[in-house]
Scaffold this motif. Structure first.
Motif, PDB file in Angstrom:
ATOM      1  N   SER A  13      25.022  33.009   2.557  1.00 56.35           N
ATOM      2  CA  SER A  13      26.233  32.655   1.806  1.00 56.35           C
ATOM      3  C   SER A  13      26.907  31.422   2.402  1.00 56.35           C
ATOM      4  N   LYS A  14      26.930  31.375   3.753  1.00 56.82           N
ATOM      5  CA  LYS A  14      27.521  30.221   4.422  1.00 56.82           C
ATOM      6  C   LYS A  14      26.720  28.966   4.144  1.00 56.82           C
ATOM      7  N   ASN A  15      25.385  29.111   4.153  1.00 63.51           N
ATOM      8  CA  ASN A  15      24.533  27.958   3.861  1.00 63.51           C
ATOM      9  C   ASN A  15      24.757  27.450   2.439  1.00 63.51           C
ATOM     10  N   LYS A  16      24.899  28.400   1.492  1.00 63.76           N
ATOM     11  CA  LYS A  16      25.143  27.993   0.112  1.00 63.76           C
ATOM     12  C   LYS A  16      26.477  27.276  -0.019  1.00 63.76           C
ATOM     13  N   THR A  17      27.503  27.789   0.663  1.00 63.69           N
ATOM     14  CA  THR A  17      28.827  27.147   0.618  1.00 63.69           C
ATOM     15  C   THR A  17      28.763  25.738   1.203  1.00 63.69           C
ATOM     16  N   THR A  18      28.065  25.634   2.328  1.00 62.02           N
ATOM     17  CA  THR A  18      27.907  24.314   2.966  1.00 62.02           C
ATOM     18  C   THR A  18      27.153  23.350   2.067  1.00 62.02           C
ATOM     19  N   GLN A  19      26.092  23.861   1.413  1.00 62.37           N
ATOM     20  CA  GLN A  19      25.303  23.016   0.533  1.00 62.37           C
ATOM     21  C   GLN A  19      26.130  22.554  -0.657  1.00 62.37           C
ATOM     22  N   VAL A  20      26.977  23.451  -1.189  1.00 63.03           N
ATOM     23  CA  VAL A  20      27.837  23.077  -2.307  1.00 63.03           C
ATOM     24  C   VAL A  20      28.802  21.971  -1.888  1.00 63.03           C
ATOM     25  N   LYS A  21      29.383  22.114  -0.703  1.00 61.35           N
ATOM     26  CA  LYS A  21      30.294  21.075  -0.201  1.00 61.35           C
ATOM     27  C   LYS A  21      29.568  19.749  -0.033  1.00 61.35           C
TER      28      LYS A  21
END
Length: 316
Positions: A13-21
């Protein structure tokens, strides 16, 4: 096992959030770059279309080769040679002033000055870049031009109070920070191993600068000089106040001359109709100036890339 699964889910989930940013930032940067490029093309096309309208009314060949510019008369002529001659003459004078002072000051700050002196001298030098050009114009018209007239009278020459020499000298002073700051950054970026190797072979500090440092930094220095030329070509206020408005085809730098930017302003602030040749000539001059500065900028970018590739400098 459950804790490991929760940790894995949280990590994903953190990786997805980072990727979105990261994606949002990337698209914002792409949008900013696209706006910049489109703005450049918008400026070009807005000038180009009006310039084409001018060339439908007046000869393109005579515009490039004609020696008389007289838009206000019945049989108006639009030969741009006197205007571009004045532009290049004043620019050349400015570069004769700015090049030695700018490059020598850059060499001093990067090679000889201590860190404390450099931290004080460089900001003082760059203050020149923040002075409005109209102030430079006042300085040229009130101080430099009368001084030139007095000196010329003393040695038996005749000089006009509106002269290319006065305008060029003050314009050169204005350009000094551009050349000095960029040249200083380029010279400072030359690998220190080149200096140490030269000194180890027995060369003096001055010989090292002359034979090693300056040749190594020459692509970047040339690029800085070309950027200074571009700035000089686009200057208006100093020329208006110190060199005059008359298109004068002469090589006498003690006479009045004018430049492309001055004629553009003069054409657009007149009382002629917008679709008249006198007004549309401003767009033709603007297009020619755009092409000249574009060529200079392309050349400067080429030299900067050449410097980076040769010495693997990441930034100037």
């Amino acid at each position: 096992m459950k804790i490991k699964q929760q940790s894995k889910v949280a990590f994903e989930s953190k990786n997805k959030t980072t990727q979105v940013k990261e994606d949002v930032i990337k698209y914002m940067l792409i949008a900013a770059s696209t706006i910049s490029v489109l703005t450049t093309f918008g400026i070009l096309f807005s000038i180009l279309f009006e310039a084409i309208e001018f060339f439908k009314l007046k000869s393109f060949i005579y515009f490039l080769t004609g020696t008389e510019w007289s838009p206000g008369v019945e049989n108006s002529k639009f030969g741009a040679v006197p205007i571009f001659a004045g532009t290049f003459i004043i620019t050349i004078i400015a570069m004769f002033v700015a090049l030695p002072i700018g490059i020598f000051s850059a060499v001093y700050m990067s090679e000889y000055a201590s860190s404390s002196v450099r931290s004080k001298v460089k900001p003082l030098l760059e203050i020149l870049a923040g002075i409005p050009t109209v102030v430079y114009g006042f300085f040229a018209a009130i101080t430099v031009a009368p001084l030139i007239v007095k000196v010329c009278e003393f040695i038996g020459l005749e000089a006009s109070f509106n002269s290319a020499l006065a305008s060029g000298i003050v314009m050169g002073i204005m350009i000094i920070p551009v050349i000095s700051s960029l040249s200083d950054d380029v010279i400072s970026s030359v690998p220190d191993s080149l200096r140490k190797g030269s000194l180890a072979l027995g060369l003096t500090m001055a010989e090292t600068i002359k034979s090693v440092v300056l040749p190594a930094a020459s692509p970047g220095i040339i690029a800085a000089c070309l950027l200074g030329v571009s700035k000089a070509l686009g200057e208006t206020m100093i020329v208006v106040m110190a060199a005059g408005l008359r298109p004068n085809l002469t090589f006498n730098i003690l006479e009045d001359m004018t430049t492309v930017t001055v004629r553009i302003v003069d054409a657009l602030v007149g009382d002629q109709a917008f679709n008249s040749p006198a007004t549309l000539s401003a767009f033709a001059l603007g297009l020619a100036l755009f092409v000249v500065t574009l060529i200079l900028n392309i050349i400067s970018v080429y030299f900067i890339r050449k410097f980076k590739e040769k010495y693997k400098v990441n930034s100037l």
